[in-house]
Write a protein that holds these residues in place. Structure first.
Motif, PDB file in Angstrom:
ATOM      1  N   LYS A  21       0.829  -1.206   0.000  1.00 35.45           N
ATOM      2  CA  LYS A  21       0.000   0.000   0.000  1.00 35.45           C
ATOM      3  C   LYS A  21       0.862   1.255   0.000  1.00 35.45           C
ATOM      4  O   LYS A  21       0.632   2.183  -0.790  1.00 35.45           O
ATOM      5  CB  LYS A  21      -0.916  -0.005   1.224  1.00 35.45           C
ATOM      6  N   ASN A  22       1.861   1.306   0.873  1.00 38.95           N
ATOM      7  CA  ASN A  22       2.694   2.503   0.974  1.00 38.95           C
ATOM      8  C   ASN A  22       3.508   2.756  -0.289  1.00 38.95           C
ATOM      9  O   ASN A  22       3.693   3.902  -0.711  1.00 38.95           O
ATOM     10  CB  ASN A  22       3.633   2.394   2.178  1.00 38.95           C
ATOM     11  N   ILE A  23       4.015   1.671  -0.899  1.00 41.73           N
ATOM     12  CA  ILE A  23       4.783   1.835  -2.141  1.00 41.73           C
ATOM     13  C   ILE A  23       3.890   2.369  -3.257  1.00 41.73           C
ATOM     14  O   ILE A  23       4.292   3.252  -4.026  1.00 41.73           O
ATOM     15  CB  ILE A  23       5.451   0.504  -2.545  1.00 41.73           C
ATOM     16  N   LEU A  24       2.675   1.850  -3.347  1.00 40.15           N
ATOM     17  CA  LEU A  24       1.753   2.327  -4.381  1.00 40.15           C
ATOM     18  C   LEU A  24       1.359   3.780  -4.144  1.00 40.15           C
ATOM     19  O   LEU A  24       1.278   4.575  -5.090  1.00 40.15           O
ATOM     20  CB  LEU A  24       0.502   1.445  -4.434  1.00 40.15           C
ATOM     21  N   VAL A  25       1.126   4.136  -2.881  1.00 46.02           N
ATOM     22  CA  VAL A  25       0.791   5.527  -2.551  1.00 46.02           C
ATOM     23  C   VAL A  25       1.934   6.453  -2.954  1.00 46.02           C
ATOM     24  O   VAL A  25       1.709   7.573  -3.426  1.00 46.02           O
ATOM     25  CB  VAL A  25       0.488   5.665  -1.039  1.00 46.02           C
ATOM     26  N   PHE A  26       3.152   5.974  -2.802  1.00 49.53           N
ATOM     27  CA  PHE A  26       4.337   6.762  -3.147  1.00 49.53           C
ATOM     28  C   PHE A  26       4.593   6.737  -4.654  1.00 49.53           C
ATOM     29  O   PHE A  26       4.941   7.760  -5.251  1.00 49.53           O
ATOM     30  CB  PHE A  26       5.542   6.204  -2.396  1.00 49.53           C
ATOM     31  N   ALA A  27       4.449   5.566  -5.296  1.00 55.61           N
ATOM     32  CA  ALA A  27       4.852   5.396  -6.697  1.00 55.61           C
ATOM     33  C   ALA A  27       3.862   6.000  -7.686  1.00 55.61           C
ATOM     34  O   ALA A  27       4.273   6.516  -8.736  1.00 55.61           O
ATOM     35  CB  ALA A  27       5.040   3.912  -7.005  1.00 55.61           C
ATOM     36  N   PHE A  32       2.924   9.721 -12.416  1.00 58.71           N
ATOM     37  CA  PHE A  32       2.282  10.846 -13.099  1.00 58.71           C
ATOM     38  C   PHE A  32       3.210  12.056 -13.194  1.00 58.71           C
ATOM     39  O   PHE A  32       3.071  12.870 -14.108  1.00 58.71           O
ATOM     40  CB  PHE A  32       0.964  11.199 -12.410  1.00 58.71           C
ATOM     41  N   VAL A  33       4.164  12.166 -12.261  1.00 65.27           N
ATOM     42  CA  VAL A  33       5.206  13.176 -12.416  1.00 65.27           C
ATOM     43  C   VAL A  33       5.965  12.927 -13.715  1.00 65.27           C
ATOM     44  O   VAL A  33       6.206  13.840 -14.512  1.00 65.27           O
ATOM     45  CB  VAL A  33       6.174  13.167 -11.220  1.00 65.27           C
ATOM     46  N   GLY A  34       6.357  11.658 -13.941  1.00 62.91           N
ATOM     47  CA  GLY A  34       7.052  11.303 -15.174  1.00 62.91           C
ATOM     48  C   GLY A  34       6.201  11.548 -16.405  1.00 62.91           C
ATOM     49  O   GLY A  34       6.680  12.074 -17.425  1.00 62.91           O
ATOM     50  N   VAL A  35       4.920  11.175 -16.313  1.00 63.93           N
ATOM     51  CA  VAL A  35       4.008  11.379 -17.441  1.00 63.93           C
ATOM     52  C   VAL A  35       3.893  12.859 -17.781  1.00 63.93           C
ATOM     53  O   VAL A  35       3.975  13.262 -18.955  1.00 63.93           O
ATOM     54  CB  VAL A  35       2.613  10.789 -17.125  1.00 63.93           C
ATOM     55  N   PHE A  36       3.708  13.690 -16.761  1.00 63.23           N
ATOM     56  CA  PHE A  36       3.571  15.123 -17.019  1.00 63.23           C
ATOM     57  C   PHE A  36       4.877  15.737 -17.505  1.00 63.23           C
ATOM     58  O   PHE A  36       4.863  16.677 -18.311  1.00 63.23           O
ATOM     59  CB  PHE A  36       3.054  15.834 -15.772  1.00 63.23           C
ATOM     60  N   GLN A 300      12.471   4.852  -8.068  1.00 64.52           N
ATOM     61  CA  GLN A 300      12.600   5.863  -7.025  1.00 64.52           C
ATOM     62  C   GLN A 300      11.967   5.396  -5.717  1.00 64.52           C
ATOM     63  O   GLN A 300      12.440   5.743  -4.630  1.00 64.52           O
ATOM     64  CB  GLN A 300      11.967   7.170  -7.488  1.00 64.52           C
ATOM     65  N   SER A 301      10.911   4.602  -5.819  1.00 60.18           N
ATOM     66  CA  SER A 301      10.310   4.012  -4.618  1.00 60.18           C
ATOM     67  C   SER A 301      11.313   3.071  -3.947  1.00 60.18           C
ATOM     68  O   SER A 301      11.481   3.093  -2.722  1.00 60.18           O
ATOM     69  CB  SER A 301       9.031   3.255  -4.977  1.00 60.18           C
ATOM     70  N   ALA A 302      11.963   2.239  -4.759  1.00 65.39           N
ATOM     71  CA  ALA A 302      12.954   1.308  -4.211  1.00 65.39           C
ATOM     72  C   ALA A 302      14.105   2.054  -3.556  1.00 65.39           C
ATOM     73  O   ALA A 302      14.547   1.699  -2.455  1.00 65.39           O
ATOM     74  CB  ALA A 302      13.479   0.394  -5.324  1.00 65.39           C
ATOM     75  N   VAL A 303      14.600   3.108  -4.208  1.00 55.71           N
ATOM     76  CA  VAL A 303      15.707   3.891  -3.657  1.00 55.71           C
ATOM     77  C   VAL A 303      15.334   4.477  -2.299  1.00 55.71           C
ATOM     78  O   VAL A 303      16.081   4.367  -1.319  1.00 55.71           O
ATOM     79  CB  VAL A 303      16.106   5.023  -4.627  1.00 55.71           C
ATOM     80  N   THR A 304      14.170   5.095  -2.221  1.00 54.67           N
ATOM     81  CA  THR A 304      13.772   5.798  -1.003  1.00 54.67           C
ATOM     82  C   THR A 304      13.399   4.837   0.117  1.00 54.67           C
ATOM     83  O   THR A 304      13.857   4.990   1.261  1.00 54.67           O
ATOM     84  CB  THR A 304      12.592   6.744  -1.295  1.00 54.67           C
ATOM     85  N   ILE A 324       8.211  -6.268  -4.661  1.00 52.93           N
ATOM     86  CA  ILE A 324       7.028  -5.481  -5.002  1.00 52.93           C
ATOM     87  C   ILE A 324       7.325  -4.530  -6.159  1.00 52.93           C
ATOM     88  O   ILE A 324       6.539  -4.409  -7.110  1.00 52.93           O
ATOM     89  CB  ILE A 324       6.536  -4.683  -3.772  1.00 52.93           C
ATOM     90  N   CYS A 325       8.461  -3.861  -6.105  1.00 52.76           N
ATOM     91  CA  CYS A 325       8.817  -2.904  -7.159  1.00 52.76           C
ATOM     92  C   CYS A 325       9.091  -3.605  -8.493  1.00 52.76           C
ATOM     93  O   CYS A 325       8.701  -3.104  -9.556  1.00 52.76           O
ATOM     94  CB  CYS A 325      10.026  -2.078  -6.732  1.00 52.76           C
ATOM     95  N   LEU A 326       9.737  -4.760  -8.444  1.00 49.49           N
ATOM     96  CA  LEU A 326       9.990  -5.522  -9.677  1.00 49.49           C
ATOM     97  C   LEU A 326       8.695  -5.962 -10.341  1.00 49.49           C
ATOM     98  O   LEU A 326       8.484  -5.761 -11.538  1.00 49.49           O
ATOM     99  CB  LEU A 326      10.857  -6.740  -9.371  1.00 49.49           C
ATOM    100  N   VAL A 327       7.817  -6.571  -9.569  1.00 46.37           N
ATOM    101  CA  VAL A 327       6.548  -7.074 -10.121  1.00 46.37           C
ATOM    102  C   VAL A 327       5.691  -5.917 -10.614  1.00 46.37           C
ATOM    103  O   VAL A 327       5.109  -5.970 -11.708  1.00 46.37           O
ATOM    104  CB  VAL A 327       5.795  -7.908  -9.067  1.00 46.37           C
ATOM    105  N   GLY A 328       5.591  -4.859  -9.808  1.00 47.02           N
ATOM    106  CA  GLY A 328       4.775  -3.712 -10.207  1.00 47.02           C
ATOM    107  C   GLY A 328       5.253  -3.078 -11.493  1.00 47.02           C
ATOM    108  O   GLY A 328       4.457  -2.771 -12.390  1.00 47.02           O
TER     109      GLY A 328
END
Length: 481
Positions: A21-27, A32-36, A300-304, A324-328
């Motif tokens: 949950k926390n990774i998704l909330v962060f990622a 969308f930052v990247g998209v924009f 960036q989620s993995a780094v932080t 989680i980050c790999l699968v996502g």
């Protein structure tokens, strides 16, 4: 400092609680930052492609690798900024955050000035060096020069966003970017569609919009409370945070720069097929970026997350974060790539209606975009190693696997066979090789790091016991004196 605030009434705890949950909330905001961010270049490409013509689209799309080359060199330093503050949080050294914030923002100003000089000064020679067609070169040069005039805004936004992300705030950088994208879109229509400024119009629209995002992020930091508050009157670089930031950020920046340099070599091959190929490839690559930014969100989620948890010796959570980050990243990439390919005519048609350009774009989507999920294997594991404080090894592997091999491919296999399909195949080949090497390296680094952490904790415990024992002996000896 276990709990850190994203925004008013919202908090994110990276050291405790449900990771998925926390990774998704962060990622998700990061994606969308990247998209924009990509919408800046996408909007420029779409506007000039429709209002000016295929050659203008080729000019904007053809210099994208050059922009990435210079920007990635400096933005890589922001990875170091993210890790430094995340480690301070994990160690509970909140008192050191204030000097880190000051150092990071001071460095962003220096990087912005350097990037402006380098970008403007070398725009013309670089455009000529990559074999840009004569009809396109003047427009490409002008676009680059104006674009790099706003470098200081890009650096302030990226470094400031890294500070906010280090404490779990990925929402406000998104808000700032959304505002700037709206400004960019409106100014593109005004400057190009109404005033007829052409290439100059889209470039200046981007510079002004970057200024908006930079101003908002700086304002957010100035309104922070406690150690994260930015005081513009006391901007200075402290040696401690700077050394740690450079140790992580310089390898990441060099990796990004060399990575982009290899793409410049590929772009020179694309340029050899003419304006239609440049335009079609430029249209298709926008969707590769939209997909890639999902990967970078999880990186960036993995780094932080790993930066904080590894510093706090929460190794069980670190392993779950990587999975989680790999699968996502892998699943998200696959879904997006298949969607773009299935509706390629509609997506490519946003940028161009030229049949030849559409054909080249569709070919690139099928041979590159569809397999981009493979790159997740090395992007996520490299990010995990950086979160653990190991930045040089992933940089070396990426440079050799994804950069040098691309140069070899362009100047040997492509030079021999000379087809656009063969040129595009370089991406999948290098992704597979780099991914295999990076996963193996991560396994080795992980086990070594766990052993080192275990030894450090054992030594610390032994010293504490010895100090306690010595204090007891001294206390018992007091009566003898």
């Amino acid at each position: 400092m276990a709990h850190v605030h994203i925004a008013k009434g919202v908090k994110l705890d990276m050291l405790n609680g449900p990771l998925l949950k926390n990774i998704l909330v962060f990622a998700i905001p990061l994606y969308f930052v990247g998209v924009f961010q990509q919408l800046f270049n996408a909007a420029d490409a779409a506007v000039v492609g429709r209002f000016v013509g295929a050659e203008a689209l080729a000019a904007v799309g053809g210099v994208t690798p050059i922009i990435s080359l210079v920007v990635n060199l400096f933005v890589g330093l922001s990875v170091g900024a993210n890790v430094v503050i995340a480690v301070y949080i994990g160690h509970g050294e909140t008192g050191r955050i204030k000097e880190a914030v000051s150092s990071i923002m001071a460095l962003s100003l220096i990087c912005g000035l350097v990037m402006t000089g380098v970008g403007i000064g070398l725009a013309g020679p670089v455009v000529d060096a990559i074999g840009t067609p004569a009809a396109v070169a003047p427009m490409a040069t002008r676009y680059l020069q104006v674009y790099f005039a706003g470098s200081i805004f890009m650096m302030l936004y990226n470094f400031g966003s890294a500070i906010l992300r280090s404490k779990g705030d990925s929402l406000r950088p998104l808000v700032a970017l959304m505002a700037s994208v709206l400004v960019n879109l409106g100014l593109n229509v005004l400057f190009v569609g109404t005033l007829g400024w052409g290439i100059d119009g889209v470039a200046w629209a981007t510079v002004i919009a970057c200024g908006v995002s930079a101003a908002l992020v700086v304002a957010f930091l100035m309104r922070e409370e406690g150690d994260f508050k930015l005081d513009l009157r006391n901007l200075k670089i402290d040696k401690g945070p700077l050394v740690h930031m450079l140790r992580i950020g310089v390898p990441a920046g060099l990796q990004g720069a060399v990575f982009s340099l290899s793409n410049v070599a590929i772009q020179s091959g694309i340029n050899s097929f003419g304006a239609a190929c440049i335009a079609g490839s430029a249209a298709a690559v926008n969707y590769e970026f939209f997909t890639y930014y999902l990967t970078t969100a999880f990186v960036q989620s993995a780094v932080t997350f790993i930066g904080q948890n590894f510093a706090a010796a929460r190794f069980d959570r670190c392993k779950k974060i990587v999975v989680i980050c790999l699968v996502g990243a892998f699943v998200g990439n696959a879904v997006l790539s298949v969607t773009f390919l299935m509706f390629k005519e509609a997506f490519l048609g946003i940028y161009t209606s030229d049949p030849a350009a559409m054909e080249y774009g569709a070919e690139r989507m099928a041979r590159v975009g569809l397999f981009q999920c493979i790159a997740c294997s090395y992007e996520i594991t490299a990010g995990a190693m950086r979160g653990m404080g190991r930045s040089m090894l992933p940089a070396v592997i990426s440079v050799v696997g994804s950069c040098l091999l691309r140069f070899v491919w362009v100047f040997t296999v492509f030079a021999w066979m000379g087809s656009f399909k063969v040129l595009m195949d370089v991406y999948v080949v290098t992704w597979v090789i780099t991914g295999t090497a990076m996963v193996i390296a991560f396994g080795v680094v992980w086990h070594k790091a766990i052993q080192e952490k275990g030894a450090q904790r054992f030594n610390s415990a032994s010293k504490a016991r010895n100090r306690k024992k010595g204090a007891t002996v001294a206390k018992g000896a007091d009566p003898l004196y």
